[in-house]
Design a protein around this motif. Structure first.
Motif, PDB file in Angstrom:
ATOM      1  N   GLU A   1     -47.126 136.961 -63.518  1.00 27.20           N
ATOM      2  CA  GLU A   1     -46.795 137.402 -62.180  1.00 27.20           C
ATOM      3  C   GLU A   1     -47.597 136.652 -61.102  1.00 27.20           C
ATOM      4  OE1 GLU A   1     -47.531 139.401 -64.623  1.00 27.20           O
ATOM      5  OE2 GLU A   1     -48.912 140.937 -64.116  1.00 27.20           O
ATOM      6  N   THR A   2     -48.927 136.423 -61.936  1.00 25.66           N
ATOM      7  CA  THR A   2     -49.939 135.612 -60.829  1.00 25.66           C
ATOM      8  C   THR A   2     -49.550 134.247 -60.707  1.00 25.66           C
ATOM      9  OG1 THR A   2     -51.318 135.095 -62.478  1.00 25.66           O
ATOM     10  CG2 THR A   2     -51.776 137.151 -61.551  1.00 25.66           C
ATOM     11  N   VAL A   3     -48.898 133.552 -61.591  1.00 30.67           N
ATOM     12  CA  VAL A   3     -48.210 132.165 -61.561  1.00 30.67           C
ATOM     13  C   VAL A   3     -47.021 132.125 -60.755  1.00 30.67           C
ATOM     14  CG1 VAL A   3     -47.915 130.405 -62.729  1.00 30.67           C
ATOM     15  CG2 VAL A   3     -49.369 131.758 -63.711  1.00 30.67           C
ATOM     16  N   LEU A   4     -46.101 133.004 -61.087  1.00 31.38           N
ATOM     17  CA  LEU A   4     -44.706 132.987 -60.453  1.00 31.38           C
ATOM     18  C   LEU A   4     -44.376 134.347 -59.757  1.00 31.38           C
ATOM     19  CD1 LEU A   4     -42.712 131.333 -63.034  1.00 31.38           C
ATOM     20  CD2 LEU A   4     -43.194 130.200 -61.121  1.00 31.38           C
TER      21      LEU A   4
ATOM     22  N   THR B   1     -46.449 161.578 -68.066  1.00 33.49           N
ATOM     23  CA  THR B   1     -46.263 160.305 -67.278  1.00 33.49           C
ATOM     24  C   THR B   1     -46.021 160.581 -65.781  1.00 33.49           C
ATOM     25  OG1 THR B   1     -43.739 160.363 -67.322  1.00 33.49           O
ATOM     26  CG2 THR B   1     -44.940 159.389 -69.211  1.00 33.49           C
ATOM     27  N   PHE B   2     -46.391 159.487 -65.112  1.00 36.40           N
ATOM     28  CA  PHE B   2     -46.192 159.594 -63.483  1.00 36.40           C
ATOM     29  C   PHE B   2     -46.070 158.179 -62.900  1.00 36.40           C
ATOM     30  CE2 PHE B   2     -50.754 160.291 -65.224  1.00 36.40           C
ATOM     31  CZ  PHE B   2     -51.229 159.148 -65.195  1.00 36.40           C
ATOM     32  N   PHE B   3     -46.154 157.978 -61.835  1.00 35.20           N
ATOM     33  CA  PHE B   3     -46.009 156.737 -61.370  1.00 35.20           C
ATOM     34  C   PHE B   3     -47.263 156.411 -60.713  1.00 35.20           C
ATOM     35  CE2 PHE B   3     -41.450 157.049 -61.667  1.00 35.20           C
ATOM     36  CZ  PHE B   3     -41.038 155.943 -62.317  1.00 35.20           C
ATOM     37  N   SER B   4     -47.910 155.221 -60.862  1.00 42.47           N
ATOM     38  CA  SER B   4     -49.117 155.141 -60.226  1.00 42.47           C
ATOM     39  C   SER B   4     -49.305 153.678 -59.585  1.00 42.47           C
ATOM     40  CB  SER B   4     -50.281 155.394 -61.093  1.00 42.47           C
ATOM     41  OG  SER B   4     -50.318 154.375 -62.023  1.00 42.47           O
ATOM     42  N   PRO B   5     -50.159 153.138 -58.733  1.00 38.79           N
ATOM     43  CA  PRO B   5     -50.032 151.965 -57.980  1.00 38.79           C
ATOM     44  C   PRO B   5     -50.511 150.941 -59.005  1.00 38.79           C
ATOM     45  CG  PRO B   5     -51.488 153.482 -56.744  1.00 38.79           C
ATOM     46  CD  PRO B   5     -51.001 154.260 -57.867  1.00 38.79           C
ATOM     47  N   SER B   6     -49.769 149.642 -58.668  1.00 38.64           N
ATOM     48  CA  SER B   6     -50.488 148.501 -59.763  1.00 38.64           C
ATOM     49  C   SER B   6     -50.353 147.474 -58.837  1.00 38.64           C
ATOM     50  CB  SER B   6     -49.599 148.559 -60.943  1.00 38.64           C
ATOM     51  OG  SER B   6     -49.699 147.265 -61.395  1.00 38.64           O
ATOM     52  N   THR B   7     -51.432 146.678 -58.922  1.00 43.88           N
ATOM     53  CA  THR B   7     -51.690 145.340 -58.180  1.00 43.88           C
ATOM     54  C   THR B   7     -51.943 144.198 -58.854  1.00 43.88           C
ATOM     55  OG1 THR B   7     -52.685 147.293 -56.514  1.00 43.88           O
ATOM     56  CG2 THR B   7     -53.129 144.921 -56.100  1.00 43.88           C
ATOM     57  N   PHE B   8     -51.230 143.196 -58.285  1.00 38.15           N
ATOM     58  CA  PHE B   8     -51.780 141.913 -58.913  1.00 38.15           C
ATOM     59  C   PHE B   8     -51.899 140.858 -57.729  1.00 38.15           C
ATOM     60  CE2 PHE B   8     -47.155 141.153 -58.446  1.00 38.15           C
ATOM     61  CZ  PHE B   8     -46.934 140.077 -58.065  1.00 38.15           C
ATOM     62  N   ASP B   9     -52.620 139.876 -58.156  1.00 37.67           N
ATOM     63  CA  ASP B   9     -53.170 138.832 -57.243  1.00 37.67           C
ATOM     64  C   ASP B   9     -52.070 137.541 -57.078  1.00 37.67           C
ATOM     65  OD1 ASP B   9     -54.248 136.910 -55.653  1.00 37.67           O
ATOM     66  OD2 ASP B   9     -56.201 136.818 -56.754  1.00 37.67           O
TER      67      ASP B   9
ATOM     68  N   LYS C   1     -48.538 145.068 -54.360  1.00 38.68           N
ATOM     69  CA  LYS C   1     -48.729 146.253 -54.902  1.00 38.68           C
ATOM     70  C   LYS C   1     -47.288 147.167 -54.910  1.00 38.68           C
ATOM     71  CE  LYS C   1     -51.898 150.333 -53.759  1.00 38.68           C
ATOM     72  NZ  LYS C   1     -52.697 150.786 -52.813  1.00 38.68           N
ATOM     73  N   SER C   2     -47.090 147.752 -56.173  1.00 43.96           N
ATOM     74  CA  SER C   2     -46.041 148.596 -56.120  1.00 43.96           C
ATOM     75  C   SER C   2     -46.338 149.943 -57.211  1.00 43.96           C
ATOM     76  CB  SER C   2     -44.659 147.667 -56.630  1.00 43.96           C
ATOM     77  OG  SER C   2     -44.894 147.476 -57.961  1.00 43.96           O
ATOM     78  N   ASP C   3     -45.472 150.598 -57.222  1.00 49.39           N
ATOM     79  CA  ASP C   3     -45.738 151.824 -58.220  1.00 49.39           C
ATOM     80  C   ASP C   3     -45.015 151.448 -59.561  1.00 49.39           C
ATOM     81  OD1 ASP C   3     -46.894 153.531 -56.460  1.00 49.39           O
ATOM     82  OD2 ASP C   3     -45.534 154.849 -56.111  1.00 49.39           O
ATOM     83  N   VAL C   4     -45.770 151.793 -60.544  1.00 47.39           N
ATOM     84  CA  VAL C   4     -45.360 151.583 -61.899  1.00 47.39           C
ATOM     85  C   VAL C   4     -45.444 152.839 -62.793  1.00 47.39           C
ATOM     86  CG1 VAL C   4     -45.857 149.194 -62.002  1.00 47.39           C
ATOM     87  CG2 VAL C   4     -47.526 150.688 -62.864  1.00 47.39           C
TER      88      VAL C   4
ATOM     89  N   PRO D   1     -61.356 140.961 -61.261  1.00 46.07           N
ATOM     90  CA  PRO D   1     -61.400 142.216 -60.731  1.00 46.07           C
ATOM     91  C   PRO D   1     -60.424 142.469 -59.858  1.00 46.07           C
ATOM     92  CG  PRO D   1     -62.880 140.227 -59.906  1.00 46.07           C
ATOM     93  CD  PRO D   1     -62.274 139.815 -61.278  1.00 46.07           C
ATOM     94  N   ASP D   2     -59.649 141.687 -59.110  1.00 46.24           N
ATOM     95  CA  ASP D   2     -58.627 141.992 -58.438  1.00 46.24           C
ATOM     96  C   ASP D   2     -57.279 142.309 -58.790  1.00 46.24           C
ATOM     97  OD1 ASP D   2     -59.919 141.291 -56.102  1.00 46.24           O
ATOM     98  OD2 ASP D   2     -59.572 139.149 -56.143  1.00 46.24           O
ATOM     99  N   THR D   3     -57.291 142.480 -60.009  1.00 41.65           N
ATOM    100  CA  THR D   3     -56.121 143.003 -60.459  1.00 41.65           C
ATOM    101  C   THR D   3     -56.488 144.024 -61.726  1.00 41.65           C
ATOM    102  OG1 THR D   3     -55.689 141.808 -62.584  1.00 41.65           O
ATOM    103  CG2 THR D   3     -54.947 140.791 -60.257  1.00 41.65           C
TER     104      THR D   3
END
Ligand code: CUO
Length: 704
Positions: A135-138, A449-457, A477-480, A564-566
């Protein structure tokens, strides 16, 4: 030469900004690159490649530059193979880097990336754990086009404002493929999970169907097993949101009820095609016509495969019968491996007879919106491994493929008592969440389980028009779906007087079907999914305890990202950690947890024979568990080694049994145990453990 980044980073930099020229890449990442030349006709500044190198690139040069990598098409797959060969033949990783820099301006962007990813699985001096998350590449493969447009606008503003260091854009899963009005939207969070789609790309590049036969141990069986688990888990998610299990797509003359509109657009201008509801699976009339594909071909291959299953053998290209059995003798292959290779189709015993069923199905489905090629449309997402899972029809197709494999599995005799029993006795099994937050006391066999935010650069995948010293990071950023980590405690009895190791197998399946009926033994065969498979430390005579942490599961890679950013936790080929548990329901969904302790035969105590004993990884690639490469052993296999477990994949829950229920099956074997686990889906992590408000009898305005 650069190398101010360190070898790991400089190798990674080759992957970034895939749609930009090498000149732009060099400027952005401050890299030294081969000499650049201007093409007087186009004005493009690119690297130049020698005729000798051109010859080596073979078919890779023939694929148009801007289309995605359609892994199920033979010519694309061959192009990746030939390009990888260039990277595999050079002496060291400096040369891989040099060649990659020279080549990247001249070949299809995605085939270039696919070849590099494959190279990381193949070369001894590179490690798949160091591959950048896809996801960081494409980013455009995973994120709605509108989100990327917004990110570009914000990045430009940030550059103008100078002081902004980070730009974050959020989106929600209901902004993507399917609207809430469609029941299929209920499981969109799972189909469109970024790491699940990324995992699928990794799996196919780690285990390509056109790899030299024998280079991956039990590759055909692994194709069956990983996709079987994927479909089983998808159905658990469906049950969690009150949807019926996915219907296999097997009547190819009925319309495909659900269309799919991906809402993703590749950054190089490629638009993935939409498919209307009620489209048909049709012959694809290609130009030139001799490259057309026909549904009748698939029907013929399917008939031949069913025949092979029913008579118990396949016929190879010389007309010789090849027995199909999962109790192979020395020198024989597993029947399921032979079937898997023929169905996908990889190293098939007879391509003319059994064809290309799985791959061609993907191909036809990805073109079912315009099969007569009358509208100059592109392919749909089913044509590419990094996007196919988004489409509901992926699971209908793979449920059909899985049903075919199950038909074969049901021809196999039940495991005998000798094949099932072991010396150990499992006394008790318990699973418990980590004590992961204040004021919350986990309870045995209660998971959440729950939805929580996930971030990538995304700053290294999309050109946000930054200069090297802009130092801006663009985060998406979106919830996963996610869950707290948990651990198993297994109380075990070793009746012998010696310390002995055991192999523990753990599977999960729902207890009830969509109508609330208990699933019997035969129905559960569709559902069991592997949670873990490991060898224990020596177990002491008498009673002992085994503890196993969820993070160490055999379906996960052991590599952790250091970015550190993801919060990407794993690299390489790994089942997504966040999807390790099925979602469950708000009031708790009941699952069977099956645990088996097997004896380890004496020859399995010896170190595993490596297919390539000289693999020499870089010291800074040290995994968290010594000796474990950067892949999930159970779902991905290991590039240079035998598959970690010699038993049929899915053993002992992959075959029919004389027992009507799983309880009766387990009761007969002391080395097995069954626990009931309740998985509760909480809206958000904070609500886990919160006491429900008791209903009160107060006189409210509208009740009195
Ligand atoms: Cu993985 Cu159909 O094989 O997608």
């Amino acid at each position: 030469r650069i190398y101010n980044y360190g070898p790991r980073d400089f190798m990674q930099s080759v992957f970034y900004l895939p749609y930009e020229t090498t000149a732009t890449l060099a400027n952005r990442f401050d890299l030294v690159v081969p000499p650049l030349f201007m093409n007087n006709e186009t004005g493009m500044v690119t690297t130049e490649i020698s005729n000798e190198l051109k010859m080596k690139l073979g078919t890779a040069l023939a694929i148009p530059r801007d289309i995605p990598y359609f892994a199920f098409k033979r010519e694309h797959s061959l192009a990746v193979k030939e390009l990888s060969k260039v990277f595999l033949e050079v002496e060291d990783i400096d040369d891989v880097y040099r060649f990659a820099m020279e080549i990247r301006d001249h070949v299809n962007h995605h085939i270039f990336l696919a070849a590099l990813y494959h190279t990381f699985y193949e070369r001894r001096d590179l490690n798949p754990g160091d591959l950048p998350p896809l996801e960081t590449v494409l980013p455009d493969r995973f994120v709605p086009a509108g989100v990327l447009t917004k990110a570009k606008q914000l990045a430009k503003q940030a550059i103008l404002n100078h002081h902004t260091r980070k730009v974050t854009v959020e989106w929600h899963v209901d902004e993507t493929g399917i609207a809430t009005r469609s029941p299929e939207q209920g499981v969109a969070y799972w189909r469109e999970d970024i790491r699940l789609n990324s995992f699928h790309w990794h799996w196919h590049l780690s285990n390509p169907y056109n790899i030299e036969p024998g280079k991956r141990d039990r590759r055909g069986e692994l194709f069956y097993y990983m996709h079987h688990n994927m479909v089983a888990r998808y159905n658990m998610e469906r049950l969690s949101v009150n949807l019926r299990p996915v219907e296999p797509f097997e009547d190819w003359h009925l319309p495909i009820k659900d269309g799919y509109f991906p809402h993703i657009t590749a950054g190089n201008g490629y638009d993935w095609a939409d498919r209307q509801d009620n489209s048909y699976f049709k012959d694809v009339r290609a130009i030139p016509l001799n490259e057309s594909n026909y549904v009748s071909q698939l029907e013929m291959w399917r008939t031949h495969l069913y025949h092979a299953i029913d008579v118990g053998y396949m016929v190879d290209a010389n007309g010789v019968q090849v027995r199909l059995t999962d109790n192979p003798r020395i020198g024989e292959d597993y029947g399921i491996n032979i079937m898997g290779e023929a169905v996908e189709a990889g190293a098939s015993v007879n391509p003319a007879l059994y064809g290309d069923l799985h791959n061609l199905g993907h191909d036809l489905l990805s073109q079912s919106h315009d099969p007569a090629k009358r509208h100059n449309t592109n392919m749909g997402v089913m044509g590419a491994v990094e996007t196919a899972i988004r489409d509901p029809v992926f699971f209908r197709w793979h449920k059909f493929i899985d049903t075919l494999f199950l038909r074969y599995k049901l021809t196999q005799p039940s495991y005998t008592t000798r094949q099932l029993t072991g010396a150990f006795e499992i006394v008790d099994v318990e699973v418990m969440e980590d004590n992961w937050k204040d004021n919350y006391t986990p309870m045995p066999n209660r998971l959440h389980t729950f939805f929580s935010p996930s971030t990538f650069d995304a700053s290294r995948g999309i050109d946000f028009k930054m200069k090297p010293d802009d130092r801006i990071t663009v985060l998406l950023k979106s919830d996963v779906l996610d869950h707290p980590e948990f651990f198993y405690t297994i109380q075990i009895r070793n009746p012998t007087s010696e310390f002995k190791r055991s192999r523990i197998r753990i599977f999960l399946a729902p207890k009830y079907d969509e109508d609330g009926q208990r699933l019997n033994f035969a129905s559960l065969l569709h559902y069991w999914t592997e949670m873990d498979n490991f060898k224990t430390d020596p177990i002491s005579p008498g009673t002992d305890y085994i503890s196993r942490y969820s993070m160490n599961s055999s379906i996960l890679s052991s590599y952790r990202s250091r970015d550190p950013d993801t919060d990407f936790a794993f690299s390489g080929c790994s089942w997504p950690r966040n999807l390790q548990l099925p979602r469950g329901t708000a009031d708790g969904m009941v699952f069977h947890l099956f645990v088996m302790a097997s004896d380890i035969p004496p020859d399995e105590h010896r170190p595993k024979r490596s297919l390539d004993v000289n693999r020499n990884r870089y010291p800074y690639h040290l995994p968290t568990a010594p000796g474990t490469p950067g892949t999930s052993g159970s779902f991905c296999g290991r590039p240079d080694e035998k598959y970690p477990d010699p038993w049929p994949m899915g053993y002992p829950l992959d075959r029919k049994s004389g027992h009507g229920t799983i309880e009766a099956f387990v009761a007969e074997h002391k080395n097995m145990a069954l626990s009931e686990v309740l998985i509760t889906h909480a809206g958000d992590p904070e609500s886990v453990g919160r006491q429900q408000q008791a209903e009160r009898d107060d006189c409210l305005l509208f009740t009195c």
